[in-house]
Motif scaffolding. Structure first.
Motif, PDB file in Angstrom:
ATOM      1  N   SER A  36       0.836  -1.201   0.000  1.00  0.00           N
ATOM      2  CA  SER A  36       0.000   0.000   0.000  1.00  0.00           C
ATOM      3  C   SER A  36       0.867   1.246   0.000  1.00  0.00           C
ATOM      4  CB  SER A  36      -0.904   0.007   1.236  1.00  0.00           C
ATOM      5  OG  SER A  36      -0.131   0.201   2.414  1.00  0.00           O
ATOM      6  N   TRP A  37       0.291   2.357  -0.441  1.00  0.00           N
ATOM      7  CA  TRP A  37       1.026   3.619  -0.410  1.00  0.00           C
ATOM      8  C   TRP A  37       1.294   4.049   1.029  1.00  0.00           C
ATOM      9  CZ3 TRP A  37       3.470   4.386  -4.546  1.00  0.00           C
ATOM     10  CH2 TRP A  37       2.918   4.087  -5.777  1.00  0.00           C
ATOM     11  N   GLN A  38       0.391   3.731   1.932  1.00  0.00           N
ATOM     12  CA  GLN A  38       0.635   4.031   3.345  1.00  0.00           C
ATOM     13  C   GLN A  38       1.889   3.317   3.836  1.00  0.00           C
ATOM     14  OE1 GLN A  38      -0.960   5.991   5.903  1.00  0.00           O
ATOM     15  NE2 GLN A  38       0.969   5.371   6.861  1.00  0.00           N
ATOM     16  N   ALA A  39       2.064   2.056   3.427  1.00  0.00           N
ATOM     17  CA  ALA A  39       3.259   1.315   3.825  1.00  0.00           C
ATOM     18  C   ALA A  39       4.510   1.921   3.196  1.00  0.00           C
ATOM     19  CB  ALA A  39       3.116  -0.145   3.421  1.00  0.00           C
ATOM     20  N   VAL A  40       4.414   2.340   1.948  1.00  0.00           N
ATOM     21  CA  VAL A  40       5.557   2.992   1.291  1.00  0.00           C
ATOM     22  C   VAL A  40       5.933   4.266   2.034  1.00  0.00           C
ATOM     23  CG1 VAL A  40       6.354   4.102  -0.837  1.00  0.00           C
ATOM     24  CG2 VAL A  40       4.990   2.008  -0.959  1.00  0.00           C
ATOM     25  N   ALA A  41       4.923   5.010   2.492  1.00  0.00           N
ATOM     26  CA  ALA A  41       5.166   6.294   3.157  1.00  0.00           C
ATOM     27  C   ALA A  41       5.922   6.143   4.466  1.00  0.00           C
ATOM     28  CB  ALA A  41       3.834   7.010   3.410  1.00  0.00           C
ATOM     29  N   GLU A  42       5.997   4.948   5.005  1.00  0.00           N
ATOM     30  CA  GLU A  42       6.678   4.717   6.273  1.00  0.00           C
ATOM     31  C   GLU A  42       8.134   4.301   6.097  1.00  0.00           C
ATOM     32  OE1 GLU A  42       4.236   1.800   8.142  1.00  0.00           O
ATOM     33  OE2 GLU A  42       2.506   3.144   8.366  1.00  0.00           O
ATOM     34  N   LEU A  43       8.605   4.207   4.856  1.00  0.00           N
ATOM     35  CA  LEU A  43       9.936   3.683   4.594  1.00  0.00           C
ATOM     36  C   LEU A  43      10.998   4.779   4.579  1.00  0.00           C
ATOM     37  CD1 LEU A  43       9.112   1.137   1.745  1.00  0.00           C
ATOM     38  CD2 LEU A  43       9.220   0.736   4.216  1.00  0.00           C
ATOM     39  N   LEU A  90      13.420   2.175   0.852  1.00  0.00           N
ATOM     40  CA  LEU A  90      12.858   2.471  -0.460  1.00  0.00           C
ATOM     41  C   LEU A  90      13.723   1.879  -1.574  1.00  0.00           C
ATOM     42  CD1 LEU A  90      11.798   6.200   0.051  1.00  0.00           C
ATOM     43  CD2 LEU A  90      10.251   4.261  -0.287  1.00  0.00           C
ATOM     44  N   HIS A  91      15.032   1.959  -1.399  1.00  0.00           N
ATOM     45  CA  HIS A  91      15.926   1.377  -2.402  1.00  0.00           C
ATOM     46  C   HIS A  91      15.711  -0.134  -2.492  1.00  0.00           C
ATOM     47  CE1 HIS A  91      19.377   1.126  -5.047  1.00  0.00           C
ATOM     48  NE2 HIS A  91      19.838   0.135  -4.302  1.00  0.00           N
ATOM     49  N   GLU A  92      15.561  -0.783  -1.362  1.00  0.00           N
ATOM     50  CA  GLU A  92      15.318  -2.227  -1.367  1.00  0.00           C
ATOM     51  C   GLU A  92      13.982  -2.538  -2.039  1.00  0.00           C
ATOM     52  OE1 GLU A  92      15.557  -6.208  -1.089  1.00  0.00           O
ATOM     53  OE2 GLU A  92      17.171  -4.719  -0.833  1.00  0.00           O
ATOM     54  N   LEU A  93      12.993  -1.681  -1.818  1.00  0.00           N
ATOM     55  CA  LEU A  93      11.691  -1.870  -2.460  1.00  0.00           C
ATOM     56  C   LEU A  93      11.814  -1.774  -3.978  1.00  0.00           C
ATOM     57  CD1 LEU A  93       8.641  -2.221  -2.137  1.00  0.00           C
ATOM     58  CD2 LEU A  93       8.453   0.267  -1.909  1.00  0.00           C
ATOM     59  N   LEU A  94      12.586  -0.820  -4.472  1.00  0.00           N
ATOM     60  CA  LEU A  94      12.772  -0.715  -5.919  1.00  0.00           C
ATOM     61  C   LEU A  94      13.518  -1.922  -6.471  1.00  0.00           C
ATOM     62  CD1 LEU A  94      13.576   3.076  -6.472  1.00  0.00           C
ATOM     63  CD2 LEU A  94      11.362   1.891  -6.500  1.00  0.00           C
ATOM     64  N   ARG A  95      14.436  -2.456  -5.702  1.00  0.00           N
ATOM     65  CA  ARG A  95      15.138  -3.677  -6.129  1.00  0.00           C
ATOM     66  C   ARG A  95      14.167  -4.858  -6.216  1.00  0.00           C
ATOM     67  NH1 ARG A  95      20.368  -3.584  -6.761  1.00  0.00           N
ATOM     68  NH2 ARG A  95      20.462  -5.870  -6.616  1.00  0.00           N
ATOM     69  N   ARG A  96      13.193  -4.883  -5.329  1.00  0.00           N
ATOM     70  CA  ARG A  96      12.167  -5.925  -5.394  1.00  0.00           C
ATOM     71  C   ARG A  96      11.319  -5.764  -6.656  1.00  0.00           C
ATOM     72  NH1 ARG A  96       8.771  -5.932  -0.066  1.00  0.00           N
ATOM     73  NH2 ARG A  96       7.607  -7.460  -1.319  1.00  0.00           N
ATOM     74  N   CYS A  97      11.024  -4.516  -7.018  1.00  0.00           N
ATOM     75  CA  CYS A  97      10.300  -4.265  -8.273  1.00  0.00           C
ATOM     76  C   CYS A  97      11.105  -4.781  -9.463  1.00  0.00           C
ATOM     77  CB  CYS A  97      10.032  -2.768  -8.440  1.00  0.00           C
ATOM     78  SG  CYS A  97       8.800  -2.084  -7.322  1.00  0.00           S
ATOM     79  N   HIS A  98      12.390  -4.485  -9.464  1.00  0.00           N
ATOM     80  CA  HIS A  98      13.276  -4.919 -10.542  1.00  0.00           C
ATOM     81  C   HIS A  98      13.305  -6.450 -10.619  1.00  0.00           C
ATOM     82  CE1 HIS A  98      16.714  -4.236 -13.309  1.00  0.00           C
ATOM     83  NE2 HIS A  98      17.123  -5.406 -12.850  1.00  0.00           N
ATOM     84  N   ALA A  99      13.374  -7.089  -9.455  1.00  0.00           N
ATOM     85  CA  ALA A  99      13.400  -8.553  -9.430  1.00  0.00           C
ATOM     86  C   ALA A  99      12.090  -9.135  -9.941  1.00  0.00           C
ATOM     87  CB  ALA A  99      13.684  -9.038  -8.004  1.00  0.00           C
ATOM     88  N   TRP A 100      10.965  -8.492  -9.617  1.00  0.00           N
ATOM     89  CA  TRP A 100       9.669  -8.960 -10.104  1.00  0.00           C
ATOM     90  C   TRP A 100       9.637  -8.900 -11.627  1.00  0.00           C
ATOM     91  CZ3 TRP A 100       5.715  -7.111 -13.105  1.00  0.00           C
ATOM     92  CH2 TRP A 100       4.513  -7.809 -13.059  1.00  0.00           C
TER      93      TRP A 100
END
Length: 263
Positions: free
Chosen positions: A214-221, A226-236
């Motif tokens: 969720s965007w709420q969860a993103v807002a807490e990072l 956030l960098h790790e989250l983008l790496r997860r997007c790349h891996a997906w």
């Protein structure tokens, strides 16, 4: 204002994030699928510099963007219709307001203290619904993948988009004509009612929902998170949907930028 940010470049590396004490500016340079078209790297560098000088204290965000486009065009000797282009997303925190602007398909999401989420995104290019866009997405959804025919379709699409760019009934984006800025979408919120805001390029905005976050969860990072989250997007993209079948998109990997702002 506190801002946490992360970027993950793909091959093009044409996203830019610029921050000041009270402003976040996110740019996404348009990829040149046709090798005869100019790359956007120098353009987003110069446009980011010009916006940084004008946006933080401007009384009119559209006017500041128009002046920045004009100055960039003059500095780089650009000609409307044949120049690089970029989306623009701005979040500015003033004493009393949180001001937003988007031009092109980057997005800003605002979370207010009542728990609501508000998305400001410029979807005019999508609404044109060009047949070349439908064609490449349909091919990807059947599993055709990123082959030579896909690349040919993208070049056809870019030429078709060029005829609609910065035209009435088409779509608007930062390029060489400053009047495009008058068509930017804007919004403003009472600063005391804003819990957080997120600015993201489409490479991140389109992918994050695929991870079920969720965007709420993103807002807490924080920035490292956030960098790790983008790496997860790349891996997906690479492991779950390498051929763009589940999420038809122009490139397997796009540049990804996301900024979380706490007023």
């Amino acid at each position: 204002m506190i801002a946490h940010s992360a970027q993950l470049a793909a091959r093009s590396d044409e996203d830019r994030v610029t921050t000041t004490d009270n402003t976040v500016i996110v740019l996404d340079g348009a990829t040149a699928h046709d090798p005869t078209r100019p790359q956007a790297g120098k353009y987003v560098d110069e446009l980011g510099k010009q916006l940084r000088q004008r946006v933080p204290n401007s009384d009119d965000l559209r006017a500041a963007v128009a002046q920045s486009i004009s100055a960039t065009s003059e500095q780089l000797h650009l000609v409307p219709g044949g120049s690089p282009s970029s989306t623009v997303a701005i979040v500015r925190v003033t004493t009393h307001t949180v001001d937003l602007l988007v031009l092109g398909d980057s997005a800003v999401i605002v979370g207010t203290l009542d728990g609501s989420e508000h998305v400001l995104i410029d979807d005019r290019l999508t609404r044109i619904d060009l047949p070349e866009s439908r064609a490449y997405r349909n091919r990807l959804s059947t599993g055709a993948g990123y082959d030579d025919q896909h690349r040919d379709l993208l070049q056809q699409l870019q030429r078709a988009e060029g005829r609609q760019r910065n035209q009435p009934g088409g779509f608007w984006i930062a390029e060489a004509d400053p009047t495009a800025a008058t068509h930017a979408l804007t919004s403003s919120y009472d600063r005391t009612q804003v819990a957080w805001a997120i600015a993201a390029t489409d490479g991140a905005f389109d992918l994050l929902p695929q991870l079920g976050i969720s965007w709420q969860a993103v807002a807490e990072l924080t920035s490292p998170e956030l960098h790790e989250l983008l790496r997860r997007c790349h891996a997906w993209e690479a492991e779950t949907d390498p051929d763009g079948k589940a999420l038809p998109r122009a490139k397997r990997h796009d540049d990804k930028s996301v900024v979380v702002i706490h007023p």
